[in-house]
Write an enzyme that holds these catalytic residues in place. Sequence first.
Site, PDB file in Angstrom:
ATOM      1  N   SER A  89       0.831  -1.185   0.000  1.00  0.00           N
ATOM      2  CA  SER A  89       0.000   0.000   0.000  1.00  0.00           C
ATOM      3  C   SER A  89       0.879   1.254   0.000  1.00  0.00           C
ATOM      4  O   SER A  89       1.712   1.414  -0.886  1.00  0.00           O
ATOM      5  CB  SER A  89      -0.962  -0.030   1.197  1.00  0.00           C
ATOM      6  OG  SER A  89      -1.966   0.947   1.067  1.00  0.00           O
ATOM      7  N   ASP A 146      -8.140  -2.905  -7.246  1.00  0.00           N
ATOM      8  CA  ASP A 146      -7.644  -2.621  -5.902  1.00  0.00           C
ATOM      9  C   ASP A 146      -8.698  -1.867  -5.092  1.00  0.00           C
ATOM     10  O   ASP A 146      -9.217  -0.835  -5.530  1.00  0.00           O
ATOM     11  CB  ASP A 146      -6.358  -1.803  -5.997  1.00  0.00           C
ATOM     12  CG  ASP A 146      -5.661  -1.652  -4.658  1.00  0.00           C
ATOM     13  OD1 ASP A 146      -6.122  -0.844  -3.847  1.00  0.00           O
ATOM     14  OD2 ASP A 146      -4.663  -2.362  -4.432  1.00  0.00           O
ATOM     15  N   HIS A 172      -6.726  -5.811  -1.472  1.00  0.00           N
ATOM     16  CA  HIS A 172      -5.708  -4.788  -1.254  1.00  0.00           C
ATOM     17  C   HIS A 172      -4.631  -5.396  -0.357  1.00  0.00           C
ATOM     18  O   HIS A 172      -4.929  -5.922   0.704  1.00  0.00           O
ATOM     19  CB  HIS A 172      -6.321  -3.547  -0.608  1.00  0.00           C
ATOM     20  CG  HIS A 172      -5.353  -2.409  -0.452  1.00  0.00           C
ATOM     21  ND1 HIS A 172      -4.740  -1.805  -1.532  1.00  0.00           N
ATOM     22  CD2 HIS A 172      -4.873  -1.776   0.655  1.00  0.00           C
ATOM     23  CE1 HIS A 172      -3.944  -0.832  -1.104  1.00  0.00           C
ATOM     24  NE2 HIS A 172      -3.993  -0.802   0.223  1.00  0.00           N
TER      25      HIS A 172
END
Length: 486
Positions: free
Chosen positions: A226, A333, A380
């Site tokens: 991330s 995502d 994610h």
Amino acid sequence: TLLLLVLMQSGALCARRFRGGRNPQPRRSPPPPTYRADRGDTTESFPLDFTAVEENMDNFMTQVKNLAQSLYPCSAQKLDYDMRLNFLENTSVTCNDGSPAGYYLKESRGSRRWLIFLEGGWYCFNKENCDSRYETMRRLMSSSKWPQTKTGTGILSPLPEENPHWWNANMVFVPYCSSDVWSGATAKTDQSGYAFMGSLIIQEVVKDLLKKGLENAKVLLLAGSSAGGTGVLLNVDRVAEMLEGLGHTAIQVRGLSDSGWFLDNKQYHCTDCVDTASCAPTETIKRGIKYWGGMVPERCKQAHEGEEWNCFFGYRVFPSIKSPVFVVQWLFDEAQLTVDNIQLTGQPVQEGQWRYIQNLGTELRNTLKDTFTDYSCLSHEVITRNYWIDVQVKGTSLPRALHCWDRSLNDNRNNKAPPKGCPVHLIDSCPWPHCNPTCPTIRDQFTGQEMNVIQFLMHMGFDVQKMAQQQGMDPSKLLGMLSSGS
């Protein structure tokens, strides 16, 4: 016999090292150990009968197997909480609130491979939403309540069955407490109220580790998920250049960016810019880079002079990166969809949203042109999940693809031909969210029930009849293909 002697020596060493520790449950019950006094201390010894080995080899090998199994709990105990908290020696480099920054370390003295992982966790871009973040997510802005130990999972796991190629590396987990996508180099001021030192934290971690064995490393893999994945893209060359400048030219610096390849695309519908979840990605970064005093790679800065915010988006910064970087990205995502104002809970998505989601997958795939793996999944982050070994593209798992990438880099350095049957560039070809049958389990956020591919697509408003007609096939055949993942 050599194997037996090694096992016996390991058993004695293991017993001495962990006397007085917890008693983990073995997978199978080993033979009861005997005890003896040895130079004033008590160690475990495992009785083995060496007589008549040739006459009863099966029995002898059973004893060896039992010994190996009996050593397993000792190894598991060693690996339970093996990453330990260290604060930076340079106390002027801090988290947002001025508390000391640091890292978790598990040393593996027999390995010359080091993995430094950058944690993710969004960011804040002005005083108001940073104050809110400090109240609700203080762990991401302060080290005041960090635990002393941390257990590694996924690529940070010390278990070979969960992490087949990196389990024995020196593992480093760097908590995210700078809220600046690992880009800041600004001390705390009265105006901002916070320090933003993400980029400096990475540099100081590397400097500290040089004194703990990193100076002898062969490979350093800077990984992150991330915001940490974006942090890898922003910092991997800076780390390589710093090590080279300190004289450590033999260390091969590489990057692994997971779920950090965001697009600066137009939102599905625009809203007021209040926080990171409602603002357009470009707007938050434009505001944030000024607030943080953010740093970007020099080559990317020169390519986007005056608009350095471009360097926070993967496809724009990637061409300027010199170090080898492996990119892992979900085509759909969840974080990207959130900032694009696409909500996948409650009512089924509208046709316009459905088209937007499909186009997002196409746009993302088109921006990934080098060594990468992408999955047609709605999720994610992946590399620190314990299921990371299960997700596949065309029969190749992510750990396998990373291993092939490692091999290809080593072979290139040694002027060898790339290994056959070892793919490093994997593109998921199915066009819908979660159409890959190895995607992580998805649940209805209201009922908590698991959904299969068909249920999920129906939930999103997927019209099987219409799609089958467009593809020129029977609806039942299309449903069968979806169920099988083909």
